[in-house]
Design a protein around this motif. Structure first.
Motif, PDB file in Angstrom:
ATOM      1  N   LYS A  87       3.592 -22.159  15.205  1.00  0.00           N
ATOM      2  CA  LYS A  87       4.163 -23.509  15.553  1.00  0.00           C
ATOM      3  C   LYS A  87       3.033 -24.016  16.431  1.00  0.00           C
ATOM      4  N   GLY A  88       2.430 -25.323  16.110  1.00  0.00           N
ATOM      5  CA  GLY A  88       1.186 -26.003  16.744  1.00  0.00           C
ATOM      6  C   GLY A  88      -0.141 -25.288  16.757  1.00  0.00           C
ATOM      7  N   GLU A  89      -0.216 -24.090  15.660  1.00  0.00           N
ATOM      8  CA  GLU A  89      -1.466 -23.481  15.838  1.00  0.00           C
ATOM      9  C   GLU A  89      -2.296 -24.177  14.396  1.00  0.00           C
ATOM     10  N   PRO A  90      -3.086 -24.592  14.647  1.00  0.00           N
ATOM     11  CA  PRO A  90      -3.998 -25.414  13.475  1.00  0.00           C
ATOM     12  C   PRO A  90      -4.845 -24.174  12.630  1.00  0.00           C
ATOM     13  N   ARG A  91      -4.248 -23.840  11.520  1.00  0.00           N
ATOM     14  CA  ARG A  91      -4.632 -22.796  10.940  1.00  0.00           C
ATOM     15  C   ARG A  91      -5.793 -22.925   9.978  1.00  0.00           C
ATOM     16  N   PHE A  92      -6.122 -24.232   9.913  1.00  0.00           N
ATOM     17  CA  PHE A  92      -7.166 -24.564   8.889  1.00  0.00           C
ATOM     18  C   PHE A  92      -8.153 -25.513   9.716  1.00  0.00           C
ATOM     19  N   ALA A  95     -10.756 -24.864  15.405  1.00  0.00           N
ATOM     20  CA  ALA A  95      -9.739 -24.983  16.343  1.00  0.00           C
ATOM     21  C   ALA A  95     -10.160 -23.748  17.429  1.00  0.00           C
ATOM     22  N   PHE A  96      -9.599 -23.964  18.700  1.00  0.00           N
ATOM     23  CA  PHE A  96      -9.873 -23.084  19.657  1.00  0.00           C
ATOM     24  C   PHE A  96      -9.609 -21.581  19.185  1.00  0.00           C
ATOM     25  N   PHE A  97      -8.456 -21.501  18.343  1.00  0.00           N
ATOM     26  CA  PHE A  97      -8.025 -20.128  17.916  1.00  0.00           C
ATOM     27  C   PHE A  97      -9.224 -19.309  17.106  1.00  0.00           C
ATOM     28  N   MET A 195       2.652 -17.205   3.471  1.00  0.00           N
ATOM     29  CA  MET A 195       2.591 -18.798   3.126  1.00  0.00           C
ATOM     30  C   MET A 195       2.216 -19.466   4.258  1.00  0.00           C
ATOM     31  N   ALA A 196       2.492 -19.032   5.467  1.00  0.00           N
ATOM     32  CA  ALA A 196       1.824 -19.980   6.766  1.00  0.00           C
ATOM     33  C   ALA A 196       0.411 -20.028   6.644  1.00  0.00           C
ATOM     34  N   LEU A 197      -0.514 -18.761   6.060  1.00  0.00           N
ATOM     35  CA  LEU A 197      -1.738 -18.491   6.537  1.00  0.00           C
ATOM     36  C   LEU A 197      -2.375 -19.297   5.175  1.00  0.00           C
ATOM     37  N   GLY A 198      -1.642 -19.000   4.013  1.00  0.00           N
ATOM     38  CA  GLY A 198      -2.234 -19.497   2.839  1.00  0.00           C
ATOM     39  C   GLY A 198      -2.282 -20.912   2.381  1.00  0.00           C
ATOM     40  N   LEU A 199      -1.373 -21.635   2.868  1.00  0.00           N
ATOM     41  CA  LEU A 199      -0.933 -22.736   2.512  1.00  0.00           C
ATOM     42  C   LEU A 199      -1.236 -23.875   3.381  1.00  0.00           C
ATOM     43  N   ARG A 200      -1.851 -24.924   3.506  1.00  0.00           N
ATOM     44  CA  ARG A 200      -1.867 -25.954   4.496  1.00  0.00           C
ATOM     45  C   ARG A 200      -0.603 -26.746   4.881  1.00  0.00           C
ATOM     46  N   HIS A 201       0.181 -27.018   3.844  1.00  0.00           N
ATOM     47  CA  HIS A 201       1.669 -27.497   4.324  1.00  0.00           C
ATOM     48  C   HIS A 201       2.654 -26.555   3.617  1.00  0.00           C
TER      49      HIS A 201
END
Length: 309
Positions: A87-92, A95-97, A195-201
């Motif tokens: 939640k709140g983590e820009p995966r694509f 980003a700082f992460f 799904m969270a890592l592979g899909l933008r939405h």
């Protein structure tokens, strides 16, 4: 007179890549902070469930038996857990992460591992809560249970399958089935993380898929397209309720092997068509978890080269 000399410039300090253990500890701490609000919500639900269970015990005298393999809540929690972890983590995108001195795929998988550790702790607490309620209400923990097993059935026109004979069996659930809550939640957590890592939405995909299935089934029923159910329903049955299907992963087939049956006299009772097999559950767990791990690796690999952009 000598020419003035310029002050030496200091080279930027280079820090070594942090060890995997240090990264994991930081991610465990970060994920724990992100899970505080969901944890408070889950605690409130457990307190409410405790009050309702004790009230039911006082009113009816019925105890709560400790049968972790019968509950699908850990599996559902595992599927939804990645929503709280990411939640709140820009995966694509930048980003700082992704700017930390750790390879992106490694960092993503480390975060998934940290979330899994918290999930296992939550499942363990849930089982301890169930065990506490069982002991408090005087329920069955390791004792045998009496089951009615269907021996044979026959098809009756206009009625369907009718159980001709039932026999009573004594079955003692093996404690190894207590692991079902851990394995089912782990497999679905890996799938949700993929799904969270592979899909933008990912939520849009899930909502769209569910809406598409419901719409298709509803239209098929309204239009009386019987061939749709004749062609697709039998093909989905092994995947959902087969020997190594999804139900074998989630409940060791305790859901699909039991249900209501009709007796020749018309009475409807609860009975079993077979007993859960530990070997089938173990193989189904390996198959589904292996598939989820492969999907997770493929999804995490999407981020491998983006660190160099």
């Amino acid at each position: 007179m000598s020419a003035p000399t310029s002050a030496p410039t200091s080279a930027p300090a280079l820090h070594a890549t942090p060890a995997a253990g240090a990264v994991l500890r930081e991610q465990v701490s970060a994920v724990g902070l992100a899970l505080r609000v969901p944890a408070l919500g889950a605690l409130a639900l457990l307190l409410l469930a405790t009050a309702l269970t004790l009230r039911h015990r006082l009113e009816t005298g019925e105890p709560l038996d400790f049968r972790p393999e019968l509950t699908l809540l850990p599996g559902l929690a595992g599927l939804l857990w990645p929503l709280a972890v990411w939640k709140g983590e820009p995966r694509f995108g930048p980003a700082f992460f992704w700017t930390l001195p750790v390879e992106r795929r490694q960092h993503a998988l480390t975060k998934v591992l940290a979330g899994w550790l918290w999930l296992m702790a939550a499942v363990a607490l849930f089982l301890l809560w169930m065990l506490g309620l069982t002991l408090l209400t005087g329920g069955n923990v390791l004792g045998e249970v009496t089951l009615r097993l269907v021996d044979s059935t026959r098809d009756v026109p206009g009625v369907g399958a009718v159980a001709e004979t039932l026999r009573t069996v004594q079955w003692k659930p093996r404690p190894v089935l207590w692991l079902v809550s851990f394995t089912s939640s782990s497999a679905l957590y890996l799938f949700g993380s993929a799904m969270a890592l592979g899909l933008r939405h990912p939520l849009r995909w899930v909502v769209g898929f569910v809406f598409g299935v419901v719409l298709t089934v509803t239209l098929a029923q309204l239009l009386r397209v019987n061939w749709f159910f004749d062609e697709f329903a039998p093909g989905l049955a092994p995947l959902l309720e087969g020997r190594y299907g999804l139900d074998a992963l989630l409940s060791a087939r305790t859901e699909s092997l039991s249900g209501e049956v009709r007796l020749p006299g018309g009475e409807v009772v609860n009975a079993w068509w077979g007993l859960p097999d530990v070997g089938d559950w173990a193989l189904a767990t390996l198959l589904w978890t292996g598939a989820a791990l492969a999907l997770l690796w493929a999804a995490a690999s999407r981020h491998r080269e983006q660190r160099r952009r």
